[in-house]
Design an enzyme around this catalytic site. Structure first.
Site, PDB file in Angstrom:
ATOM      1  N   ARG A  80       0.839  -1.216   0.000  1.00  0.00           N
ATOM      2  CA  ARG A  80       0.000   0.000   0.000  1.00  0.00           C
ATOM      3  C   ARG A  80       0.866   1.255   0.000  1.00  0.00           C
ATOM      4  NH1 ARG A  80      -3.909  -1.175   4.854  1.00  0.00           N
ATOM      5  NH2 ARG A  80      -4.696   0.927   4.419  1.00  0.00           N
ATOM      6  N   HIS A  98      -6.690   6.306  13.351  1.00  0.00           N
ATOM      7  CA  HIS A  98      -6.255   4.943  13.032  1.00  0.00           C
ATOM      8  C   HIS A  98      -4.750   4.864  12.762  1.00  0.00           C
ATOM      9  CE1 HIS A  98     -10.644   3.911  11.714  1.00  0.00           C
ATOM     10  NE2 HIS A  98     -10.479   3.880  12.999  1.00  0.00           N
ATOM     11  N   SER A 141     -17.914   5.055   4.994  1.00  0.00           N
ATOM     12  CA  SER A 141     -19.086   4.172   4.984  1.00  0.00           C
ATOM     13  C   SER A 141     -19.762   4.171   6.357  1.00  0.00           C
ATOM     14  CB  SER A 141     -18.647   2.755   4.608  1.00  0.00           C
ATOM     15  OG  SER A 141     -17.636   2.309   5.509  1.00  0.00           O
ATOM     16  N   GLU A 198     -22.584   7.510  -2.301  1.00  0.00           N
ATOM     17  CA  GLU A 198     -23.543   6.462  -1.896  1.00  0.00           C
ATOM     18  C   GLU A 198     -24.187   6.789  -0.551  1.00  0.00           C
ATOM     19  OE1 GLU A 198     -20.876   2.839  -3.941  1.00  0.00           O
ATOM     20  OE2 GLU A 198     -21.357   2.782  -1.796  1.00  0.00           O
TER      21      GLU A 198
HETATM   22  C1  BV8 Z   1     -11.895  -1.089  18.680  1.00  0.00           C
HETATM   23  C2  BV8 Z   1      -6.437   0.875   9.716  1.00  0.00           C
HETATM   24  C3  BV8 Z   1     -11.943  -1.408  20.999  1.00  0.00           C
HETATM   25  C4  BV8 Z   1      -5.975  -0.419   9.143  1.00  0.00           C
HETATM   26  C5  BV8 Z   1      -8.781   0.530  10.170  1.00  0.00           C
HETATM   27  C6  BV8 Z   1     -14.635  -7.556  17.439  1.00  0.00           C
HETATM   28  C7  BV8 Z   1     -13.476  -7.364  18.169  1.00  0.00           C
HETATM   29  C8  BV8 Z   1     -12.934  -6.111  18.373  1.00  0.00           C
HETATM   30  C9  BV8 Z   1     -13.550  -5.008  17.833  1.00  0.00           C
HETATM   31  C10 BV8 Z   1     -14.693  -5.223  17.095  1.00  0.00           C
HETATM   32  C11 BV8 Z   1     -15.258  -6.463  16.898  1.00  0.00           C
HETATM   33  N1  BV8 Z   1     -16.372  -6.314  16.123  1.00  0.00           N
HETATM   34  C12 BV8 Z   1     -16.532  -5.019  15.822  1.00  0.00           C
HETATM   35  C13 BV8 Z   1     -15.542  -4.355  16.413  1.00  0.00           C
HETATM   36  C14 BV8 Z   1     -15.303  -2.975  16.340  1.00  0.00           C
HETATM   37  C15 BV8 Z   1     -14.472  -2.746  15.084  1.00  0.00           C
HETATM   38  C16 BV8 Z   1     -15.447  -2.345  14.018  1.00  0.00           C
HETATM   39  O1  BV8 Z   1     -15.983  -1.271  14.078  1.00  0.00           O
HETATM   40  N2  BV8 Z   1     -15.714  -3.255  13.072  1.00  0.00           N
HETATM   41  C17 BV8 Z   1     -16.707  -2.938  12.058  1.00  0.00           C
HETATM   42  C18 BV8 Z   1     -16.190  -3.307  10.684  1.00  0.00           C
HETATM   43  C19 BV8 Z   1     -17.994  -3.660  12.432  1.00  0.00           C
HETATM   44  N3  BV8 Z   1     -13.571  -1.665  15.420  1.00  0.00           N
HETATM   45  C20 BV8 Z   1     -12.339  -1.936  15.860  1.00  0.00           C
HETATM   46  O2  BV8 Z   1     -11.837  -3.027  15.911  1.00  0.00           O
HETATM   47  C21 BV8 Z   1     -11.599  -0.699  16.342  1.00  0.00           C
HETATM   48  N4  BV8 Z   1     -11.078  -0.916  17.646  1.00  0.00           N
HETATM   49  O3  BV8 Z   1     -13.093  -1.225  18.583  1.00  0.00           O
HETATM   50  O4  BV8 Z   1     -11.193  -1.112  19.861  1.00  0.00           O
HETATM   51  C22 BV8 Z   1     -11.833  -2.873  21.212  1.00  0.00           C
HETATM   52  C23 BV8 Z   1     -10.593  -3.474  21.169  1.00  0.00           C
HETATM   53  C24 BV8 Z   1     -10.514  -4.836  21.408  1.00  0.00           C
HETATM   54  C25 BV8 Z   1     -11.667  -5.569  21.644  1.00  0.00           C
HETATM   55  C26 BV8 Z   1     -12.907  -4.939  21.644  1.00  0.00           C
HETATM   56  C27 BV8 Z   1     -12.994  -3.587  21.430  1.00  0.00           C
HETATM   57  C28 BV8 Z   1     -10.438  -0.423  15.407  1.00  0.00           C
HETATM   58  C29 BV8 Z   1     -10.981   0.004  14.063  1.00  0.00           C
HETATM   59  C30 BV8 Z   1      -9.830   0.471  13.196  1.00  0.00           C
HETATM   60  C31 BV8 Z   1      -9.482  -0.590  12.206  1.00  0.00           C
HETATM   61  N5  BV8 Z   1      -8.489  -0.056  11.272  1.00  0.00           N
HETATM   62  N6  BV8 Z   1      -7.829   1.018   9.376  1.00  0.00           N
HETATM   63  C32 BV8 Z   1      -5.734  -0.258   7.668  1.00  0.00           C
HETATM   64  O5  BV8 Z   1      -5.919   0.835   7.104  1.00  0.00           O
HETATM   65  O6  BV8 Z   1      -5.311  -1.287   7.102  1.00  0.00           O
HETATM   66  S1  BV8 Z   1     -10.394   0.728   9.752  1.00  0.00           S
HETATM   67  C33 BV8 Z   1     -10.550   0.916   8.090  1.00  0.00           C
HETATM   68  O7  BV8 Z   1     -11.957   1.119   7.873  1.00  0.00           O
HETATM   69  C34 BV8 Z   1      -9.899   2.125   7.512  1.00  0.00           C
HETATM   70  O8  BV8 Z   1      -9.046   2.821   8.379  1.00  0.00           O
HETATM   71  C35 BV8 Z   1     -11.048   3.022   7.206  1.00  0.00           C
HETATM   72  O9  BV8 Z   1     -10.786   4.305   7.595  1.00  0.00           O
HETATM   73  C36 BV8 Z   1     -12.110   2.477   8.040  1.00  0.00           C
HETATM   74  C37 BV8 Z   1     -13.497   2.882   7.658  1.00  0.00           C
HETATM   75  O10 BV8 Z   1     -13.627   2.717   6.306  1.00  0.00           O
HETATM   76  P1  BV8 Z   1     -13.919   4.026   5.444  1.00  0.00           P
HETATM   77  O11 BV8 Z   1     -12.837   5.013   5.665  1.00  0.00           O
HETATM   78  O12 BV8 Z   1     -15.299   4.465   5.709  1.00  0.00           O
HETATM   79  O13 BV8 Z   1     -13.741   3.451   4.004  1.00  0.00           O
HETATM   80  P2  BV8 Z   1     -14.760   2.538   3.204  1.00  0.00           P
HETATM   81  O14 BV8 Z   1     -14.018   1.948   2.056  1.00  0.00           O
HETATM   82  O15 BV8 Z   1     -15.504   1.647   4.142  1.00  0.00           O
HETATM   83  O16 BV8 Z   1     -15.838   3.579   2.643  1.00  0.00           O
HETATM   84  C38 BV8 Z   1     -15.436   4.534   1.683  1.00  0.00           C
HETATM   85  C39 BV8 Z   1     -16.614   5.466   1.500  1.00  0.00           C
HETATM   86  O17 BV8 Z   1     -16.231   6.492   0.597  1.00  0.00           O
HETATM   87  C40 BV8 Z   1     -17.831   4.763   0.882  1.00  0.00           C
HETATM   88  O18 BV8 Z   1     -18.986   5.157   1.586  1.00  0.00           O
HETATM   89  C41 BV8 Z   1     -17.876   5.326  -0.548  1.00  0.00           C
HETATM   90  O19 BV8 Z   1     -19.197   5.461  -1.024  1.00  0.00           O
HETATM   91  C42 BV8 Z   1     -17.248   6.682  -0.356  1.00  0.00           C
HETATM   92  N7  BV8 Z   1     -16.613   7.244  -1.541  1.00  0.00           N
HETATM   93  C43 BV8 Z   1     -16.061   6.593  -2.602  1.00  0.00           C
HETATM   94  N8  BV8 Z   1     -15.560   7.508  -3.476  1.00  0.00           N
HETATM   95  C44 BV8 Z   1     -15.795   8.739  -2.932  1.00  0.00           C
HETATM   96  C45 BV8 Z   1     -16.453   8.577  -1.702  1.00  0.00           C
HETATM   97  N9  BV8 Z   1     -16.827   9.620  -0.935  1.00  0.00           N
HETATM   98  C46 BV8 Z   1     -16.552  10.850  -1.394  1.00  0.00           C
HETATM   99  N10 BV8 Z   1     -15.914  11.101  -2.558  1.00  0.00           N
HETATM  100  C47 BV8 Z   1     -15.518  10.070  -3.345  1.00  0.00           C
HETATM  101  N11 BV8 Z   1     -14.896  10.327  -4.527  1.00  0.00           N
END
Ligand code: BV8
Length: 250
Positions: free
Chosen positions: A77, A126, A195, A221
């Site tokens: 990346r 992040h 998202s 979206e």
């Molecule tokens: C946490 C870095 C407390 C890495 C990222 C089970 C165990 C532990 C935690 C969880 C669990 N189940 C759920 C969780 C919580 C989990 C979570 O939220 N999961 C989700 C998926 C359900 N969160 C965590 O784990 C967080 N920590 O909760 O700690 C904890 C700890 C231990 C135990 C319990 C609790 C940590 C989350 C951080 C993860 N790391 N990134 C890397 O980059 O490789 S997250 C990753 O997703 C990216 O950083 C990104 O920022 C993030 C969100 O995605 P988006 O930025 O929104 O990107 P996406 O592609 O999804 O969407 C793009 C959007 O842009 C779309 O809507 C599209 O339509 C739009 N778009 C497209 N083109 C354009 C546009 N908009 C405008 N203009 C355009 N031209």
């Protein structure tokens, strides 16, 4: 004559944008999409690396299981990012830090493109792909944009890992708390290119709303946040954000 795009900016939003004293912008991968950085979700696909979904390769579990594989994914990346420039959305947001008396930029992105566009004091909830952290003593070290990545910790000699928050990991000490404080104080919150699925970052707009902020989403979206916003600008950030600035109507 207004362009079709400019007419997408409701008068109330433009007025609020020009009158605001305290603004918070929350960005996600979509703000970097027009620079050529692949987003993680949406558009009918989700990032996959060697058959692993991205939230598997970018997870705490993988660091324990296969740190070299995690580094391979981040090195790949970083290679893409080295050739990539900020787009009009990053540049507009960088201008805004001088436009308002209170301005905060919180990003979920790890790509560093906001800083490359001139934004300062970016709250990176992040972490950053341009930093590494020691597994043992947590000493941090920068990763040069061009050049080899440091392999072991200068401080204690143990292994380094990306200084990025992976799934299942806590956010950097104080980063979310600072972002939440700024969100609760702002009067206008712009949510750009996310998202709105990943917590706790996705809870920031709710915190802003609870503090009385006017919420505007910018995204091509719909997202789970869309119905919760006061206004949704449907389209690309690079095209829409510059239109918010008071200037000649196109
Ligand atoms: C946490 C870095 C407390 C890495 C990222 C089970 C165990 C532990 C935690 C969880 C669990 N189940 C759920 C969780 C919580 C989990 C979570 O939220 N999961 C989700 C998926 C359900 N969160 C965590 O784990 C967080 N920590 O909760 O700690 C904890 C700890 C231990 C135990 C319990 C609790 C940590 C989350 C951080 C993860 N790391 N990134 C890397 O980059 O490789 S997250 C990753 O997703 C990216 O950083 C990104 O920022 C993030 C969100 O995605 P988006 O930025 O929104 O990107 P996406 O592609 O999804 O969407 C793009 C959007 O842009 C779309 O809507 C599209 O339509 C739009 N778009 C497209 N083109 C354009 C546009 N908009 C405008 N203009 C355009 N031209």
């Amino acid at each position: 004559m207004q362009s079709a795009l400019a007419s997408q900016v409701p008068a109330e939003l433009r007025e609020r944008f020009n009158a605001a004293r305290n603004v918070l912008v929350l960005t996600g991968a979509g703000v970097s999409a027009e620079s050529g950085v692949p987003t993680f979700r949406g558009g009918g696909n989700s990032a996959v690396w060697k058959g692993m979904p991205f939230d598997e390769i970018s997870s705490a579990r993988m660091v324990e299981r296969d740190l070299p594989a995690v580094w391979e994914w981040f090195d790949y990346r970083r290679g893409i990012l080295q050739e990539i420039a900020p787009n009009a959305a990053h540049v507009a947001i960088a201008r805004w830090q001088h436009k308002f008396s209170g301005f905060s930029l919180v990003t979920q992105n790890v790509d560093g493109l906001h800083q490359k566009a001139g934004s300062r004091e970016v709250i990176e909830v992040h972490g950053s792909i341009w930093r590494a952290r020691c597994i043992a003593c947590h000493e941090r070290v920068g990763i040069p944009e061009h050049g080899s990545r440091p392999l072991d910790c200068n401080n204690c000699g143990d292994r380094l890992r990306p200084d990025v928050v992976l799934f299942g990991e806590m956010l950097p000490e104080g980063a979310f708390e600072l972002a939440a404080d700024k969100a609760s104080e702002c009067e206008l919150c712009l949510v750009v290119g996310t998202s709105a699925l990943v917590y706790p970052a996705a809870s920031l707009p709710e915190i802003a709303r609870a503090g009385g902020a006017y919420l505007c989403e910018v995204n091509p979206e719909r997202t789970p946040l869309s119905d919760f916003c006061d206004v949704v600008l449907t389209g690309k950030a690079g095209e829409l954000l510059p239109l918010l600035e008071d200037g000649p109507r196109l």
